[in-house]
Design a protein around this motif. Sequence first.
Motif, PDB file in Angstrom:
ATOM      1  N   ASP A 182      41.325  16.770  23.523  1.00 37.85           N
ATOM      2  CA  ASP A 182      41.498  18.043  22.795  1.00 37.85           C
ATOM      3  C   ASP A 182      42.943  18.255  22.366  1.00 37.85           C
ATOM      4  OD1 ASP A 182      38.815  18.602  23.272  1.00 37.85           O
ATOM      5  OD2 ASP A 182      39.322  19.368  25.278  1.00 37.85           O
ATOM      6  N   LEU A 183      43.532  17.221  21.846  1.00 36.86           N
ATOM      7  CA  LEU A 183      44.962  17.279  21.542  1.00 36.86           C
ATOM      8  C   LEU A 183      45.234  18.100  20.278  1.00 36.86           C
ATOM      9  CD1 LEU A 183      47.740  16.078  22.445  1.00 36.86           C
ATOM     10  CD2 LEU A 183      47.378  14.359  20.684  1.00 36.86           C
ATOM     11  N   VAL A 184      46.222  18.993  20.400  1.00 36.27           N
ATOM     12  CA  VAL A 184      46.705  19.742  19.236  1.00 36.27           C
ATOM     13  C   VAL A 184      48.209  19.520  19.138  1.00 36.27           C
ATOM     14  CG1 VAL A 184      46.986  22.010  18.155  1.00 36.27           C
ATOM     15  CG2 VAL A 184      44.905  21.487  19.459  1.00 36.27           C
ATOM     16  N   VAL A 185      48.650  19.055  17.989  1.00 30.16           N
ATOM     17  CA  VAL A 185      50.069  18.780  17.779  1.00 30.16           C
ATOM     18  C   VAL A 185      50.476  19.347  16.425  1.00 30.16           C
ATOM     19  CG1 VAL A 185      51.834  16.976  17.611  1.00 30.16           C
ATOM     20  CG2 VAL A 185      49.867  16.626  19.085  1.00 30.16           C
ATOM     21  N   ARG A 186      51.705  19.859  16.384  1.00 33.34           N
ATOM     22  CA  ARG A 186      52.201  20.380  15.102  1.00 33.34           C
ATOM     23  C   ARG A 186      53.214  19.422  14.501  1.00 33.34           C
ATOM     24  NH1 ARG A 186      50.642  25.543  14.781  1.00 33.34           N
ATOM     25  NH2 ARG A 186      50.300  26.694  16.720  1.00 33.34           N
ATOM     26  N   ASP A 187      53.340  19.478  13.177  1.00 32.83           N
ATOM     27  CA  ASP A 187      54.364  18.666  12.530  1.00 32.83           C
ATOM     28  C   ASP A 187      55.673  19.465  12.458  1.00 32.83           C
ATOM     29  OD1 ASP A 187      54.158  20.457  10.458  1.00 32.83           O
ATOM     30  OD2 ASP A 187      53.062  19.105   9.129  1.00 32.83           O
TER      31      ASP A 187
ATOM     32  N   ILE B  61      53.445  18.533  22.798  1.00 38.71           N
ATOM     33  CA  ILE B  61      52.004  18.750  22.712  1.00 38.71           C
ATOM     34  C   ILE B  61      51.757  20.248  22.714  1.00 38.71           C
ATOM     35  CG2 ILE B  61      49.815  18.461  23.926  1.00 38.71           C
ATOM     36  CD1 ILE B  61      51.051  15.892  25.122  1.00 38.71           C
ATOM     37  N   GLU B  62      50.979  20.703  21.768  1.00 38.10           N
ATOM     38  CA  GLU B  62      50.688  22.137  21.695  1.00 38.10           C
ATOM     39  C   GLU B  62      49.599  22.500  22.707  1.00 38.10           C
ATOM     40  OE1 GLU B  62      52.452  23.812  19.435  1.00 38.10           O
ATOM     41  OE2 GLU B  62      51.583  25.800  19.700  1.00 38.10           O
ATOM     42  N   ARG B  63      48.523  21.727  22.669  1.00 33.39           N
ATOM     43  CA  ARG B  63      47.423  21.907  23.628  1.00 33.39           C
ATOM     44  C   ARG B  63      46.818  20.563  23.944  1.00 33.39           C
ATOM     45  NH1 ARG B  63      45.822  26.287  20.659  1.00 33.39           N
ATOM     46  NH2 ARG B  63      44.094  25.206  19.658  1.00 33.39           N
ATOM     47  N   GLY B  64      46.002  20.528  24.979  1.00 34.56           N
ATOM     48  CA  GLY B  64      45.306  19.304  25.325  1.00 34.56           C
ATOM     49  C   GLY B  64      46.158  18.400  26.189  1.00 34.56           C
TER      50      GLY B  64
ATOM     51  N   ILE C 109      47.360  14.124  27.264  1.00 35.23           N
ATOM     52  CA  ILE C 109      47.410  12.690  27.010  1.00 35.23           C
ATOM     53  C   ILE C 109      47.634  12.012  28.359  1.00 35.23           C
ATOM     54  CG2 ILE C 109      48.685  10.823  25.913  1.00 35.23           C
ATOM     55  CD1 ILE C 109      49.567  12.893  23.787  1.00 35.23           C
ATOM     56  N   LEU C 110      46.702  11.159  28.755  1.00 39.87           N
ATOM     57  CA  LEU C 110      46.827  10.478  30.041  1.00 39.87           C
ATOM     58  C   LEU C 110      46.963   8.984  29.820  1.00 39.87           C
ATOM     59  CD1 LEU C 110      44.073  12.360  32.083  1.00 39.87           C
ATOM     60  CD2 LEU C 110      46.536  12.787  32.066  1.00 39.87           C
ATOM     61  N   ILE C 111      47.953   8.398  30.457  1.00 45.06           N
ATOM     62  CA  ILE C 111      48.110   6.952  30.424  1.00 45.06           C
ATOM     63  C   ILE C 111      47.898   6.456  31.853  1.00 45.06           C
ATOM     64  CG2 ILE C 111      49.695   5.046  30.006  1.00 45.06           C
ATOM     65  CD1 ILE C 111      51.019   7.075  27.920  1.00 45.06           C
ATOM     66  N   ASP C 112      46.840   5.682  32.050  1.00 46.81           N
ATOM     67  CA  ASP C 112      46.424   5.287  33.401  1.00 46.81           C
ATOM     68  C   ASP C 112      46.336   6.507  34.318  1.00 46.81           C
ATOM     69  OD1 ASP C 112      45.896   2.592  33.132  1.00 46.81           O
ATOM     70  OD2 ASP C 112      48.021   2.057  33.312  1.00 46.81           O
ATOM     71  N   GLY C 113      45.877   7.598  33.754  1.00 47.73           N
ATOM     72  CA  GLY C 113      45.658   8.793  34.563  1.00 47.73           C
ATOM     73  C   GLY C 113      46.857   9.690  34.736  1.00 47.73           C
ATOM     74  N   HIS C 114      48.006   9.285  34.213  1.00 52.52           N
ATOM     75  CA  HIS C 114      49.203  10.107  34.375  1.00 52.52           C
ATOM     76  C   HIS C 114      49.573  10.770  33.063  1.00 52.52           C
ATOM     77  CE1 HIS C 114      50.157   8.627  38.377  1.00 52.52           C
ATOM     78  NE2 HIS C 114      49.814   7.430  37.946  1.00 52.52           N
ATOM     79  N   ALA C 115      50.051  11.996  33.143  1.00 51.90           N
ATOM     80  CA  ALA C 115      50.606  12.664  31.971  1.00 51.90           C
ATOM     81  C   ALA C 115      52.118  12.554  32.049  1.00 51.90           C
ATOM     82  CB  ALA C 115      50.180  14.133  31.950  1.00 51.90           C
ATOM     83  N   TYR C 116      52.740  12.074  30.987  1.00 52.86           N
ATOM     84  CA  TYR C 116      54.184  11.862  31.022  1.00 52.86           C
ATOM     85  C   TYR C 116      54.961  12.873  30.181  1.00 52.86           C
ATOM     86  CZ  TYR C 116      53.243   7.436  33.318  1.00 52.86           C
ATOM     87  OH  TYR C 116      52.840   6.473  34.200  1.00 52.86           O
ATOM     88  N   GLY C 117      54.249  13.673  29.413  1.00 50.72           N
ATOM     89  CA  GLY C 117      54.944  14.666  28.602  1.00 50.72           C
ATOM     90  C   GLY C 117      55.843  14.012  27.574  1.00 50.72           C
ATOM     91  N   THR C 118      57.039  14.618  27.369  1.00 48.01           N
ATOM     92  CA  THR C 118      57.944  14.060  26.372  1.00 48.01           C
ATOM     93  C   THR C 118      59.072  13.302  27.059  1.00 48.01           C
ATOM     94  OG1 THR C 118      59.005  16.198  26.345  1.00 48.01           O
ATOM     95  CG2 THR C 118      57.528  15.730  24.533  1.00 48.01           C
ATOM     96  N   ASP C 119      58.702  12.234  27.723  1.00 45.90           N
ATOM     97  CA  ASP C 119      59.710  11.388  28.354  1.00 45.90           C
ATOM     98  C   ASP C 119      59.452   9.946  27.918  1.00 45.90           C
ATOM     99  OD1 ASP C 119      61.429   9.978  29.901  1.00 45.90           O
ATOM    100  OD2 ASP C 119      60.847  10.874  31.810  1.00 45.90           O
ATOM    101  N   PRO C 120      60.001   9.574  26.764  1.00 45.05           N
ATOM    102  CA  PRO C 120      59.673   8.251  26.216  1.00 45.05           C
ATOM    103  C   PRO C 120      59.984   7.118  27.188  1.00 45.05           C
ATOM    104  CG  PRO C 120      61.030   9.503  24.680  1.00 45.05           C
ATOM    105  CD  PRO C 120      60.939  10.313  25.937  1.00 45.05           C
TER     106      PRO C 120
END
Lengths: 520, 429, 423
Positions: free
Chosen positions: A261-266, A309-312, A314-325
């Motif tokens: 359910d990802l919502v992202v703005r430009d 991320i506005e809503r929703g 993103i999981l990578i191998d079950g983890h959410a990393y937020g905005t930490d590239p």
Amino acid sequence: MKLELRGITKRFPGVVANRDVDLVVQPGEIHGLLGENGAGKTTLMNILYGLYQPDEGEILIDDAPVSFDGPGDAIDAGIGMVHQHFMLVPVFTVTENVMLGVEETSGPLGALDRDAARRRIVEISERHGLRIDPDAVVEDLPVGVRQRVEIVKTLYRQSNVLVLDEPSAVLTPQETEELFGIMRSLVEGGTSIVFITHKLNEVLEIADRITVLHHGQVAGTTTPDATTREDLAAMMVGRQVDLVVDKDPATPGDPVLEVRDLVVRDERGHTSVNGLSLTVRAGEILAIAGVQGNGQSELVEAIAGLRDIERGEILIDGHAYGTDPRAIYAAGVAHVPEDRMEEGLVGDFTVADNLILTSYWHPPYSKGMQLDGDAIVASANDLVEQFDVRTPSIFNPVSNLSGGNQQKVIAAREFSRPLRLIIAAQPTRGLDVGSIEYIHGRIVEKRDEGTAVLIVATEIEEVLALGDRIAVMFQGRIVDTLDPSEATSERLGLLMGGAHPEDVDVEEAELAPARTVTDG
Amino acid sequence: MGDEVERKDAPEPEDERPLPEEQPVGEPPRQRSGILGALRGLVLPLLALFTALVVGAFIIILTDFELMGLWASDPVAALAASWSSVTATYGALLRGSIGDPGALIGAIVTLDGDAFRRAFIPLSETIISATPLVFTGLSVALAFRVGLFNIGAEGQLYLGGLLAVIVGFSLTGLPFFIHLPLALAAGFAGGALWGFIPGLLKARTGAHEVIVTIMLNFVAYNLINWALKTPLVQREGRSDPISKIIEPSAALVPIFEGLRAHWGIVIALLAAVAVWWLLFRSTKGFEFRAVGFNPRAARYAGMSIAWSTVMSMVIAGGLAGLAGTAVILSGSGTLSPGFSPGFGFDGIVVALVGNTRPLGVVAAAFLFGALRAGATPMQSATGTPLDLVVVIQALVILFVAAPALVRAIYRIRAERVTGSEVFAKGWGS
Amino acid sequence: MTAATASMTRADRRLRTRQRVLGLIYLGLAVVMVIGFGVSVGGGVDSTFTLTPGNAPVTVPDLVVPSAGTAYLLATVVAFAGAIQLTRGFGARWALILGLVAFAFVFAFLTWVASAQSMNLTGLLQTTVQRAVPIAFGALSGILCERAGVVNIAIEGMLLSGAFVSAVVASATDNPWLGVGAAILMGGILAALLAVLAIRYRVDQIIAGFFINILVTGLTAFLSVRILQPYQQELNVPPRLGQIHIPLLSDIPVLGPILFQHNIFVYTLFALIIVIHLGLFYTRWGLRVRAVGEHPKAADTVGIDVYFVRYRNVILGGMVAGLGGAYFTIGSTGGFEREMTAGRGYIGLAAMIFGGWNPIGGFLAGLVFGFADAIQSRLSILSIAIPSEFLLMVPYLVTIIVVAGLVGRARAPAADGKPYVKE
């Protein structure tokens, strides 16, 4: 006014944008110019508008050859253009923008006669049903209204031929309908319109005649009555030799990337990813097809931790990393960005430096604050050989390399770590066939090692060649997910153009017997 | 559809590829190309200097009113007089900055202490002038590398000088190996503070660093003028703005007895090495340069643009602060309003001519230090105003900043220029 | 639609923060006024403002106010404004209120300065205008260039060159008007150089401007030693342009001496401000200039020659700065001295920004800066304990605050400083 382009050829360094293009626009017709991104539509229209000079060929107006040294000449000849990126001064009012260049003045000193201009604008807007407030400041206006301002701008200059470059790209369906109404009203008044688009439905709905461009050449000219969406899609996409990627069937494992359910703005705050969900499993390639600007870039940036991320989630191998590239890179994610030179590489850096761009802060490339030159050089030499990067030395600035070799540098950097997930946006854009095959081979190789792969592409051939599953993205959502065996160019083209999956299914019921709906 | 234009598949012919623009990380000692590269990098600045000197010669001739009359009556004599006037001026400039070659050789041969000292006075003066220029040049160059234009070195230098002089005179009874480092640190901190402000404002609000640093220069100048009138700083018994004298334990003493050149130059060279390490051998410098060249790629790589902006301005400010410190802690050991004849602005010239490389900065600093050191003897020997040197500096900037001009003059084939438009951006961004 | 509301709320939040900050600043100012300008003076002391300059034919009675009382009254007004600002804000009228608060603070400051003595307010304001003149010329020059998208930090150099050339030419020909003409020409030539570097060679505009500043500083210093010193009498004693009292207008009490007893430069400045303002916002020329400065590509697509507009405007800007430079010599002191502009060009740049790239705004900003300058020059006479340096800092600090957007943001033309590359 009859407009004709005859034998137009335009070359740019390394590429032919238009090859021997003929186009005739009869008075009072809406001429649809259909083609994929990169097919050469905009280049052709920029030639018509005097922004580019053609290398060969000529422009005729009412059968008399003309030549345009700049937009001023084209405007004088009665050609008006609404650019894809609006050419409006944001801090000016509507009136000021419309009159700019053809100002109504009074007195010898060139005092602006805003009232006269305003009257004409009101008159034009009433005649054609273009509702605009002449005193509004443009930056406060929504895009749909700005487009109307652009159209009024051309009418104010008494254009007989109006070129609309991807006018519906920024509009909602309702606004598009409104635009079509305006177009019909203009044509009734004797204006000719060139309508540039990649959307099949629209061109069928509004155009009197349709010219399809493919790879800079005219693929055919037809009328809406004489063709179907499928034929148009085929013409637009081209029936060239399919790219063949040598790969075994995928053996998908556990989910690696889960987007819910990802919502992202430009940048401008518009919602560009709108409630999107998808899953990519280990050892499979999910290819996202879609016309550029449907939220793909924002989706990729969000997954790579470069966009809020506005809503929703993103999981990578079950983890959410937020905005930490960096955490995301450390988690085994490779990111091949959309724009090599703008984002993926530092052009003035050497090949060696670019090879550590996403890993320089940790061993073996650095200890504490000190970069380890030996380790960097050793690894760079290794990678250049391993990935067959053609460069005189690893100390050359990467901007001096060819596009294919630049992409190999990115691949070498991103694919040489232990990986769980690859996100690749337009990984082969602008590359020659050899480089494309090479990059594809590397991606498949990684898949076979058990890496999950998410590819974003606008080229249908690439999507078909690479994807183990194909998701079509339209206006920030996945509209359908297909198996490659059931996905044809035509079908993808229709979905990418905004057709409803059900409609496509009905039309293709006989063609596509079996179809498994996967998540998305 | 813009990508149509950007396609670049055809490999370029081999000979079109210029040599590596920048010393890359971990470059093996490949002497040949290194020297070649360095020589190539020198061609343009040297041509620029040469052109500037030629233009300077014309200025000398054209502003000589006695010659004016002669041109009409006897052009040949006028030509000869012009030639001798120019050679005399530049000869004096050279003697004032490097010295008399004969005396230098004689001094080395005889090893006579007195002759030695006399012969090396010009070089010593050049070193003195070069010392602050190395610091300010490094300051501007470092910021340039991060895509920032630090016009504020002048103000940072003032703040550094102020804090250094306060630490220099207010702490007493310390051994020099504690006091001097403390004073240097204070000078660095003063400049760093003055660099932090524009850095922070740029990172947080997007305020253009050029405007902010220009304004801060004036603020710093007024701040110094004020501070020099407060009882804390002003020398007892003086009514003019001049500070107390620093303790000897905080002084940068001459390296050789009898010559004024002091240990500041050693610190300056160490700073150049440190900046070189920071920029080209450290992870932070890698970030700085990436942010400067391509902020979007830096962001993609997970670097913080704001952090690099603030940090680089802090370090740049600190370096400029050290320039003021080196001036204050040497020589008379006091601070007065006019103590910098524009070292901060010269730093911009030095950084540009040095191509924003630490080694280049050092070379350029010595070049302009020599011009400055030679200017005063030139004026007293030939009567040519020492401001000629400023004009020459300005012309050097012109020719370095507009390489196309130099190429047009000397008909040199154009090379690919990298990074030249890094700073070309609007106020708003 | 949702996107629009979201960005609105973000902007709203920023606006509210700014409102609170402003409110707190107002309250702080009120406290300063009460303690610094009221309590410190104590009761029973009056401040006297003389409103008649020395030689005026019409005399106006002095203005006498109780020092502390005035401070308390004005502090109350400021505190009230702060309280409202803090709670509900003033909406669109915040700038007006800010102006009022600033005025109240400055007036309270002046009553404190003039407490128990008398101060010539008219003279002060007259000096303010004089000090503002070169700053305003500089600001106008910057506005002409930057409205077309070319950053001009060479204003300082252009002013200095104008000062030099006008002194020399006016002395040599014994004709001040030729001096003025030469200054305008010189400014134009330097600006043409800037334009060629910035537009043709795409040299970074800041470096190009910086180059011109050093070049002019060096050349004028060189020439003043080389030529002016030996030929002081022949080349550096220019005839000056004297004061012209405009009939009737100069006889208006208070305002007359402040605005209408100056030399031709000041009146030319007034005229230029009006002409440039009208030109920029009400003529075809201005519309095109602003389009080029905001969105050169849009201007190009409607057939406007971006390069031509930029060249023309930069040269015009240089001419204005050259004229402003002549004010330093034949407009006031006479002979040229090295570096006599002393950073006025940079203050002009600051005034341009503070005034929002608007001629009238630039002039008003110039007046604010001129006032700070005028008052600091009088502090020592009035033996006031405020270091003059802090008043001299005002223009610079205000500019930093404005570019950082801490109090209302000045918006530069969008394409300012960006070279335009035609496709």
